[in-house]
Design an enzyme around this catalytic site. Structure first.
Site, short mmCIF file in Angstrom:
data_model
loop_
_atom_site.label_atom_id
_atom_site.label_comp_id
_atom_site.label_asym_id
_atom_site.label_seq_id
_atom_site.Cartn_x
_atom_site.Cartn_y
_atom_site.Cartn_z
N CYS A 120 0.95 -79.64 20.92
CA CYS A 120 0.78 -77.88 21.55
C CYS A 120 -0.13 -78.44 22.86
O CYS A 120 0.42 -78.01 23.48
CB CYS A 120 0.27 -77.20 20.83
SG CYS A 120 1.38 -76.53 18.83
N HIS A 144 -0.52 -71.69 25.47
CA HIS A 144 0.35 -72.57 25.00
C HIS A 144 1.35 -71.28 24.37
O HIS A 144 -0.24 -70.49 23.19
CB HIS A 144 -0.22 -73.83 23.90
CG HIS A 144 0.61 -73.70 22.89
ND1 HIS A 144 1.57 -73.87 22.88
CD2 HIS A 144 0.15 -73.17 21.82
CE1 HIS A 144 2.79 -74.87 21.46
NE2 HIS A 144 1.53 -74.26 20.99
N ASN A 178 7.20 -70.80 19.29
CA ASN A 178 6.44 -72.17 19.47
C ASN A 178 7.60 -73.18 19.77
O ASN A 178 7.80 -74.03 18.89
CB ASN A 178 5.08 -72.62 18.00
CG ASN A 178 4.49 -73.63 19.14
OD1 ASN A 178 4.56 -73.88 19.33
ND2 ASN A 178 3.65 -73.17 17.89
#
Ligand code: ACO
Length: 331
Positions: free
Chosen positions: A113, A258, A288
């Site tokens: 991430c 993020h 995500n």
């Protein structure tokens, strides 16, 4: 020394939209549970023939068109992903081939991430040093094929989506503009809190029916631990980026975090002390997408006119490793 500017961005997600209700048909979950815990309403999943490299290619062509450049104008590819198309080589070379170019370096960044901000830091150093003048920075992921899309894997399967976002970066001499600073962190003591154990050469054989039977090839996560650390370390990294440049939260035009989980983002916003209009959120549409989430969000923010010349953009990311990072950019 020049600074690094964003010349153009692009993104691409697969056509196939998978809603929370679609997931409820294949596993024991519900729109209510997913929405309440994560804010996610839908995500995109690849179909036959699509790969990380093909998604990244579409995103790159969009950015090249915006920049008025050809693929042959690029000097270097920095490809950030934790879901490569193959065990080796890295995806950068597959994208290079998809773009029909050769003879430029392609490096893969494996920081999950936090990948895009780690990649930005690498690209920024090369650009400031004068090593490369046109760097293609890519964040691209195909999670869907790796997820356990049964009730057993529901705690992670509902969170992740596929997609690609890119930025073309280059040097600028315009006073005050560009990437002001990047800040990178890692703490390997938490490596197994969000990880994919196999295939891996720590195992002999590195992949086996037994490992697959045990589900070692699936991403597993201690969700509450990830939540706890992310909601503290992301705001800390933003504070560091601001302090390093003598700035305060009031100076931030837009924080593009993020897109981990809406609840995490709400905690980050509160901890930093930002208004709703200072934080960009699009997790409801894409889930995500790991290394792709920041460039996708940045591209959408730009399309919506959320950043003007001279505005302050801040990026922050946190993920598996744990690794986390931030950046301050004068647009
Ligand atoms: N649908 C329905 N029920 C579910 C689902 C699902 N998809 N997943 C888990 N459950 C159940 C569990 O089985 C459990 O049931 P039980 O009480 O009968 O045992 C119950 O829901 C609660 O499970 P928990 O895991 O304790 O749920 P929690 O409230 O902690 O929420 C979540 C889980 C959303 C993953 C949370 O821990 C979280 O937000 N973590 C942050 C991690 C994250 O977002 N990571 C993103 C990737 S990493 C990154 O980008 C930084």
């Amino acid at each position: 020394m020049p600074r690094t500017e964003f010349i153009a961005t692009g993104f691409h997600v697969p056509e196939r939209v998978v809603t929370n209700d679609d997931l409820a048909h294949i596993m024991d979950t519900s729109d209510e549970w997913i929405t309440q815990r994560s804010g996610i309403k839908a995500r995109h999943w690849v179909s036959d023939g699509e790969t990380g490299a093909t998604l990244a290619r579409r995103a790159t062509l969009q950015a090249l068109a915006k920049a008025g450049m050809r693929a042959s104008d690029l000097d270097c590819i920095v490809y950030c992903t934790c879901t490569p198309d193959h065990f080796e080589p890295g995806n950068g070379v597959f994208l290079q081939r998809e773009l029909g170019i050769s003879d430029i370096p392609a490096i893969d960044v494996r920081n999950q991430c936090a990948g895009f901000v780690y990649g930005l830091s690498v690209a920024d150093a090369w650009i400031r040093a004068g090593q490369y003048a046109r760097v293609l920075l890519v964040g691209a992921e195909v999670h869907s094929r790796g997820l356990d899309r049964t009730t057993r894997g529901r705690d992670t399967a509902v969170l992740f989506g596929d997609g690609a976002g890119v930025a073309i970066l280059g040097p600028t001499d315009a006073p005050g503009r560009g990437v002001l600073s990047t800040h990178l962190y890692a703490d390997g003591r938490h490596a197994e809190k969000l990880w994919v154990d196999a295939p891996g050469l720590a195992h002999d054989p590195f992949i086996s029916a037994e490992l697959i039977e045990q589900g070692k090839h699936r991403a597993v996560m201690e969700g509450r631990e990830v939540f706890k650390f992310a909601s503290v370390l992301m705001p800390q990294s933003v504070a560091t980026a601001l302090q390093a440049n003598g700035l305060t939260p009031a100076d931030v035009t837009l924080l593009v975090p993020h897109q981990a989980n809406l609840r995490i983002l709400e905690m980050v916003q509160k901890a930093v002390g930002l208004r709703d209009d200072q934080v960009y959120v699009n997790i409801q549409k894409y889930g995500n997408t790991t290394a792709a989430s920041i460039p996708i969000a940045l591209h959408e923010a730009l399309c919506e006119g959320r950043l003007e010349r001279g505005d302050l953009l801040v990026l922050t990311a946190f993920g598996s490793g744990f690794t986390w990072a931030s950046a301050a950019i004068r647009w």
